[in-house]
Design an enzyme around this catalytic site. Structure first.
Site, mmCIF file in Angstrom:
data_model
loop_
_atom_site.group_PDB
_atom_site.id
_atom_site.type_symbol
_atom_site.label_atom_id
_atom_site.label_comp_id
_atom_site.label_asym_id
_atom_site.label_seq_id
_atom_site.Cartn_x
_atom_site.Cartn_y
_atom_site.Cartn_z
ATOM 1 N N HIS A 156 0.828 -1.217 0.000
ATOM 2 C CA HIS A 156 0.000 0.000 0.000
ATOM 3 C C HIS A 156 0.860 1.264 0.000
ATOM 4 O O HIS A 156 0.428 2.309 0.475
ATOM 5 C CB HIS A 156 -0.948 0.049 1.211
ATOM 6 C CG HIS A 156 -1.705 -1.215 1.430
ATOM 7 N ND1 HIS A 156 -2.936 -1.473 0.870
ATOM 8 C CD2 HIS A 156 -1.388 -2.336 2.128
ATOM 9 C CE1 HIS A 156 -3.352 -2.674 1.233
ATOM 10 N NE2 HIS A 156 -2.432 -3.223 1.988
ATOM 11 N N GLU A 290 9.512 8.049 -17.398
ATOM 12 C CA GLU A 290 8.136 8.554 -17.583
ATOM 13 C C GLU A 290 7.606 8.194 -18.971
ATOM 14 O O GLU A 290 6.438 7.837 -19.131
ATOM 15 C CB GLU A 290 8.105 10.073 -17.393
ATOM 16 C CG GLU A 290 8.293 10.481 -15.940
ATOM 17 C CD GLU A 290 8.539 11.979 -15.782
ATOM 18 O OE1 GLU A 290 7.961 12.773 -16.544
ATOM 19 O OE2 GLU A 290 9.322 12.354 -14.894
#
Ligand code: ARG
Length: 458
Positions: A156, A290
């Site tokens: 998480h 990216e």
């Protein structure tokens, strides 16, 4: 230029319709495959006595000449032709006359294109596998260098348990090794020659499809002529394998971007794989990572586009299928470019071990180990879990961490605690004690590295 199918037509094709119909601007990539396929086909026609040995010799010499001239640049592909198949045949006929006109006996562009694209995908996928292997080698070397570097492992995106950076990297190595397996599987299923299916129904000539298949390195032939010219499932399988590979690269990219941020500072990418900002002088951006993450979208899109194109098509060939090529070619080029920058980007990435260690120290990353300490002294896991939960709450209240809490305090919560607890919750112990196969302990990470190196040696 007169169309090959001009006989049936009185009028000419509208100029714009002609452009719309044409595929040469992208299928020109397959000129080698088209020529190789034609050479195998002509040889077979000769062997079966369908065309004369003289014609075969002229065709083979003519095709060889065309290939050599295309490679050297002496001949340019004529973009006015409808597609690469028509260009090669027209050029051959220009060079050798009537023999060239015999090449298309017992063949259709439908089986020809189905053949060419299989040959092309086989070649390009072999190149992608090679690039993946280079990336795997770079990741494995990095993992080896960092097999003792401790960092927080996350779930998480919250600090969960300490691991080594080597272990984290090897997770990607495992994923990418399965990607190679998926590509090999797809190629294995694709590697059957459709040539000889002709337009859709086979041919009245006594051809030898298996001879052509063998000459072109196929494992056999497609057994139904309609299927041979109609399905593009092999494109879809490869494109989904490409998409899954991109998904892995994209997750890895996301982590690299995060780790390069000022907040994490776990890694620093080489200047060769980062860019600056036009306005903010301090910036060092992970553009390559990216872009890999971003380009994943188009590779997914190409898969979805072709799935959709094919879904309503009646058998056999329909012109819709010409749409397969731009989609699959784009996925191939995209993946090749991504892999080509990814491997050196990983190889040159600097690892900031101190920052990783510090990040692992701060939180309560050793809470599971403290619970396990109690379990090993006889407390049931659920009770130990609860006790440690209370200790964590206490630490938060006192603004301290488990490693700093006094033994006196520990004993208030359970008399099973003793001074050896500190040793057993040190980050080093937490990592080293994770000896289960596949775990983050050193022997396990070393075994993973060995496994991938053996995989690469094969
Ligand atoms: N350019 C076509 C394609 O890529 C070749 C096959 C054409 N066949 C036909 N019947 N028009 O699909």
């Amino acid at each position: 230029m007169e169309k090959m199918w001009a006989g049936r037509f009185a009028g000419a094709l509208d100029k714009e319709a002609d452009d719309f119909n044409s595929s040469i601007s992208f299928d020109c990539k397959m000129y080698r495959e088209d020529i190789r396929g034609s050479m195998a086909h002509a040889t077979m026609l000769g062997a079966r006595g369908i065309i004369s040995p003289e014609d075969v010799n002229e065709i083979l010499a003519g095709l060889e000449g065309i290939l050599a001239d295309l490679e050297s640049g002496a001949l340019a592909i004529d973009m006015d032709c409808e597609d690469i198949h028509m260009f090669v045949e027209a050029e051959l006929t220009k060079r050798i006359g009537d023999a060239g006109k015999r090449l298309h006996t017992a063949r259709s562009r439908n089986d020809q294109v189905a053949l060419d694209i299989r040959l092309y995908l086989r070649e390009q996928t072999a190149n992608i596998i090679e690039l993946l292997r280079e990336l795997l080698a770079a990741i494995t070397d990095k993992a080896e260098e960092n097999k003792s570097v401790i960092m927080p492992g996350y779930t998480h995106l919250q600090r969960a348990q300490p691991i080594t950076f080597g272990h984290h990297l090897m997770a990607y190595a495992m994923m990418l090794s399965r990607d190679i397996g998926r590509l090999e599987d797809a190629v294995r299923r694709m590697n059957f020659s459709p040539l000889g299916s002709c337009a859709l129904a086979g041919t009245t000539y006594d051809t030898d499809r298996r001879m052509v298949a063998k000459a072109l390195g196929f494992d056999g032939i497609t057994l139904n002529s309609l299927d041979g010219v109609s399905d593009r499932d092999f494109c879809l399988e490869l494109m989904s394998a490409y998409a899954i590979t991109m998904m892995h690269l994209s997750r890895f990219s996301e982590e690299i971007i995060l780790w390069s941020s000022w907040e994490f500072k776990f890694v620093e990418l080489s200047d060769a794989y980062t860019t600056g900002s036009s306005i903010m002088p301090q910036k060092k951006n992970s553009d390559m990572a990216e872009l890999v993450r971003g380009k994943t979208g188009r590779v997914y899109g190409n898969l979805m586009a072709l799935l959709t194109t094919l879904k309503g098509l009646p058998l056999a060939y329909n012109k819709d299928m010409q749409e397969d090529k731009e989609a699959v070619f784009d996925s191939i080029v995209t993946l090749q470019k991504c892999l080509s920058v990814f491997a050196p980007m990983i190889a040159t990435m600097r690892v900031n071990a101190d920052n990783m260690y510090r990040a692992a120290q701060g939180g309560f990353i050793n809470a599971t180990d403290l619970a396990d300490y109690l379990v090993k002294k006889g407390m049931p896991f659920r009770s130990a879990y609860k006790t440690v939960g209370q200790l964590v709450a206490l630490c938060i209240e006192k603004k301290t961490v488990l490693d700093e809490l006094s033994l006196e305090e520990y004993k208030k919560h359970s008399d099973l605690f003793d001074s050896d607890l500190y040793e057993s919750i040190s980050l080093e112990t937490c990592v080293e004690k994770r000896i289960s196969e596949g775990g983050t302990g050193r022997a396990s990470v070393e075994a993973q590295i060995r496994y991938i190196r053996e995989f690469l040696d094969k």
